[in-house]
Design an enzyme around this catalytic site. Structure first.
Site, PDB file in Angstrom:
ATOM      1  N   GLU A 226       4.288   6.177  -9.299  1.00 36.69           N
ATOM      2  CA  GLU A 226       5.188   6.547  -8.206  1.00 36.69           C
ATOM      3  C   GLU A 226       5.896   4.887  -7.780  1.00 36.69           C
ATOM      4  O   GLU A 226       5.270   4.230  -7.538  1.00 36.69           O
ATOM      5  CB  GLU A 226       4.566   7.154  -7.380  1.00 36.69           C
ATOM      6  CG  GLU A 226       4.041   8.317  -7.743  1.00 36.69           C
ATOM      7  CD  GLU A 226       2.380   8.976  -6.574  1.00 36.69           C
ATOM      8  OE1 GLU A 226       2.451   9.145  -6.232  1.00 36.69           O
ATOM      9  OE2 GLU A 226       1.775   9.576  -7.280  1.00 36.69           O
ATOM     10  N   LYS A 228       5.875   3.254  -4.596  1.00 32.74           N
ATOM     11  CA  LYS A 228       4.464   2.393  -3.565  1.00 32.74           C
ATOM     12  C   LYS A 228       5.078   2.740  -2.226  1.00 32.74           C
ATOM     13  O   LYS A 228       6.638   1.493  -1.911  1.00 32.74           O
ATOM     14  CB  LYS A 228       3.660   0.882  -3.569  1.00 32.74           C
ATOM     15  CG  LYS A 228       2.761   0.726  -2.857  1.00 32.74           C
ATOM     16  CD  LYS A 228       2.256  -0.645  -3.348  1.00 32.74           C
ATOM     17  CE  LYS A 228       0.981  -1.256  -2.441  1.00 32.74           C
ATOM     18  NZ  LYS A 228       1.616  -0.886  -0.624  1.00 32.74           N
ATOM     19  N   ARG A 233       0.005   5.057   5.505  1.00 33.36           N
ATOM     20  CA  ARG A 233      -0.722   5.857   5.227  1.00 33.36           C
ATOM     21  C   ARG A 233      -1.662   7.439   5.999  1.00 33.36           C
ATOM     22  O   ARG A 233      -2.038   6.491   6.959  1.00 33.36           O
ATOM     23  CB  ARG A 233      -1.475   5.180   3.638  1.00 33.36           C
ATOM     24  CG  ARG A 233      -2.567   5.834   3.371  1.00 33.36           C
ATOM     25  CD  ARG A 233      -2.120   6.446   1.946  1.00 33.36           C
ATOM     26  NE  ARG A 233      -2.762   7.573   1.077  1.00 33.36           N
ATOM     27  CZ  ARG A 233      -3.545   6.562   0.293  1.00 33.36           C
ATOM     28  NH1 ARG A 233      -3.756   5.306   0.366  1.00 33.36           N
ATOM     29  NH2 ARG A 233      -4.357   7.192  -0.896  1.00 33.36           N
ATOM     30  N   ARG A 248      -5.032   5.518   7.684  1.00 31.76           N
ATOM     31  CA  ARG A 248      -5.662   5.227   7.243  1.00 31.76           C
ATOM     32  C   ARG A 248      -6.638   4.668   8.184  1.00 31.76           C
ATOM     33  O   ARG A 248      -7.749   4.660   7.874  1.00 31.76           O
ATOM     34  CB  ARG A 248      -5.307   4.855   5.650  1.00 31.76           C
ATOM     35  CG  ARG A 248      -6.137   4.112   4.804  1.00 31.76           C
ATOM     36  CD  ARG A 248      -5.265   2.753   4.288  1.00 31.76           C
ATOM     37  NE  ARG A 248      -6.313   1.393   4.127  1.00 31.76           N
ATOM     38  CZ  ARG A 248      -5.950   1.205   3.215  1.00 31.76           C
ATOM     39  NH1 ARG A 248      -4.882   0.729   2.737  1.00 31.76           N
ATOM     40  NH2 ARG A 248      -6.815  -0.367   3.013  1.00 31.76           N
ATOM     41  N   GLU A 276       2.312   9.599   2.691  1.00 31.56           N
ATOM     42  CA  GLU A 276       2.908   8.158   3.543  1.00 31.56           C
ATOM     43  C   GLU A 276       3.582   9.125   4.456  1.00 31.56           C
ATOM     44  O   GLU A 276       5.112   9.572   3.811  1.00 31.56           O
ATOM     45  CB  GLU A 276       3.648   7.438   3.008  1.00 31.56           C
ATOM     46  CG  GLU A 276       3.730   6.471   3.257  1.00 31.56           C
ATOM     47  CD  GLU A 276       3.085   4.641   3.260  1.00 31.56           C
ATOM     48  OE1 GLU A 276       2.916   4.621   3.672  1.00 31.56           O
ATOM     49  OE2 GLU A 276       2.279   5.753   2.366  1.00 31.56           O
ATOM     50  N   LYS A 398      -2.277  -0.751  -8.051  1.00 34.09           N
ATOM     51  CA  LYS A 398      -0.280  -1.208  -7.076  1.00 34.09           C
ATOM     52  C   LYS A 398       0.585  -2.280  -8.147  1.00 34.09           C
ATOM     53  O   LYS A 398      -0.397  -3.414  -7.772  1.00 34.09           O
ATOM     54  CB  LYS A 398      -0.824  -1.643  -5.200  1.00 34.09           C
ATOM     55  CG  LYS A 398      -1.814  -2.301  -5.229  1.00 34.09           C
ATOM     56  CD  LYS A 398      -2.196  -2.608  -4.104  1.00 34.09           C
ATOM     57  CE  LYS A 398      -2.757  -3.369  -3.480  1.00 34.09           C
ATOM     58  NZ  LYS A 398      -3.237  -3.182  -2.057  1.00 34.09           N
TER      59      LYS A 398
END
Length: 532
Positions: A226, A228, A233, A248, A276, A398
């Site tokens: 996916e 980033k 978040r 987050r 996100e 990531k």
């Protein structure tokens, strides 16, 4: 207070995770049960309301110690921490106290709204009963900012080992809304309050930076890729007819994003989405600088709604119809997520697009296109992975694109805080604008301890002017600054701002005449705008 002071000293003097966990376990095994929730609250970022203005503390400390204000200022610049400076300059205590941590905190909270003379009498009497180390902790309690090298994961591991409770359960329990003066330590550890709070989020699953080539991960068919995204978040929680949006950082941000409130009408009860929060306009993700217009605002006006409309790119489905799905595979959760999101307006809430690829070489060719859609690179997630609490090496990675870089010269320096309080470690960098230098970034990370000492020595020998704690230095040291993005900014003299600047390397091979120019950065800005 004595036990808590000892704990802080142990945490501050060790860089070893196992030593810190051992210190935390020892504390939670012996401390007063009424103290423990306050410690957990402080270590997880729940700030205690500040009862006394720090300017008053400074004024009272100067008065009590008899130290001239100029000498206090010099001491502060040398020490780098106001709480520690006050603790050091005060005369020795004339008495002792056995007051417990929770009693100190409650006494401080009772000062809220009290006249300044009452606050002063309490503070002076407290200072007179505490030694230097305890005064430092007491002052930090007033300031409300404990910056201790203890992550949530480290704290949870210590609590799990000390209590014998499963770590995921503790992580879930200590997140969200609870007050240390209203919950017992046992209830917090056992999570007895979790089911009574409809808003409760789950601990976020986090990724490690890919530290090698993706070919080392195995067969591409075992992985999902996916983009980033570069946003905030968040988790969207719908339970018992109410909608909650968590960041987050464990902040409840529901009111900041009214565009997402319609989900309360369309999501079934017992649904938790992980994704996100982004600014999305005409189906395209906008730069983070656009999203910033919407952050940390108590009210949102019409112009902000128009200029920075919000969308939610969904990564995962953590709960559905009240059932915890985190133990299911990513493949299963993704299929269920797509079914849940199918009837929703895609322009506002959508599943984060999957990047299809047949080989790692093909994905490597796709990755540099990340900036075209305002993302930072790629996420690689193993299809058979559960949704972990925190980071677990091997399942989520990531794979970020290389940052932008610019060569700059250091023109200002300031001493750091904590262990770096005796060294100049906070630097301001400039590029050339014609015959002048114009600042473009501040950074304080990226150098080795040896390099820090070298730069510190240079600053002390080559300081031109002094403005409080800041030193103007000869523009001779060249550094390569890495950053993730660039945007227009009216708040900066250069007319632009760099996102996440940090020192990539000290360019000892270059002189100041060879640094980049402001025109170079403007060309980069224009190039990024053309892409978008």
């Amino acid at each position: 207070m004595k036990r808590f002071t000892k704990l802080i000293q142990q945490l501050e003097t060790s860089n070893k995770t196992n030593d810190k966990i051992a210190a935390l376990m020892a504390y939670f095994s012996t401390a007063d049960d009424r103290d423990k929730p306050y410690v957990i609250a402080m270590f997880t970022g729940k700030r205690i309301k500040r009862p006394v203005n720090t300017n008053l503390l400074k004024q009272w400390a100067i008065e009590r110690s008899g130290v001239p204000e100029w000498l206090f200022a010099e001491s502060y610049h040398s020490v780098g921490d106001l709480s520690e400076t006050i603790a050091l300059i005060l005369p020795p205590p004339e008495k002792t106290t056995d007051k417990k941590l929770h009693e100190w905190i409650q006494a401080l909270q009772e000062l809220t709204g009290a006249p300044d003379d009452v606050k002063k009498a309490f503070i002076l009497d407290s200072w007179n009963s505490l030694d230097i180390e305890q005064r430092f902790i007491f002052n930090k309690l007033i300031a409300g900012n404990f910056r201790i090298g203890v992550s949530n994961k480290m704290l949870v591991n210590a609590l799990a080992k000390q209590s014998g409770t499963e770590s995921n359960s503790i992580m879930h329990s200590i997140m969200g809304k609870w007050k240390p003066d209203e919950i017992t330590y046992e209830a917090l550890i056992e999570g007895l309050h979790v089911n009574t709070d409809s808003s409760w989020p789950y601990p976020f699953c986090l990724a490690y930076a890919l530290d090698g080539e993706p070919e080392n991960l195995g067969a591409p068919a075992e992985w999902q890729a996916e983009w980033k995204w570069d946003g905030i978040r968040g988790q969207i929680v719908k339970r018992n007819g109410e909608l909650f949006i968590w960041s987050r950082g464990e902040e409840l941000v529901t009111e900041q994003f009214p565009e997402l409130h319609f989900l309360n009408e369309v999501l079934p009860d017992g649904t938790v989405l992980d994704g996100e929060i982004l600014s999305v306009k005409d189906g395209r993700v906008q730069a983070f600088s656009i999203l910033q217009q919407r952050l940390n605002r108590k009210t949102i006006n019409k112009k902000q709604l128009q200029d920075a409309p919000i969308g939610f790119y969904t990564y995962d489905l953590l709960e559905y119809q009240g059932q915890d799905l985190r133990g299911e595979t990513l493949y299963t959760r993704r299929k269920q997520l797509e079914e849940v999101l199918f009837p929703l307006p895609e322009s506002i809430v959508t599943a984060s697009p999957i990047v299809t690829f047949d080989s790692w070489d093909e994905l490597a060719e796709i990755r540099p296109n990340a900036r075209e859609n305002n993302s930072e690179g790629l996420m690689l997630k193993k299809l058979d992975s559960p949704y972990h609490a925190g980071r677990k090496r091997g399942d989520w990675w990531k794979w970020k694109i290389n940052p932008y870089t610019v060569d700059t010269v250091m023109i200002y320096a300031q001493k750091g805080n904590g262990r770096r309080a005796n060294f100049f470690t906070d630097y301001t960098f400039a590029v050339r604008d014609g015959e002048n230098l114009i600042t473009v970034a501040k950074a304080y990370s990226g150098l080795t301890d040896k390099e820090i000492k070298e730069v510190d020595s240079f600053v002390k020998k080559n300081a031109i002017e002094k403005f409080g704690p800041v030193r103007t230095v000869k523009p001779e040291l060249v550094f390569e600054i890495a950053f993730e993005g660039i945007a227009e900014s009216k708040r900066h003299k250069a007319g632009l701002a760099l996102r996440f600047p940090r020192i990539a390397r000290w360019r000892k091979d270059k002189v100041a005449a060879e640094i980049n120019t402001l025109d170079d950065l403007r060309q980069l800005l224009n190039a990024t705008l053309e892409i978008k």
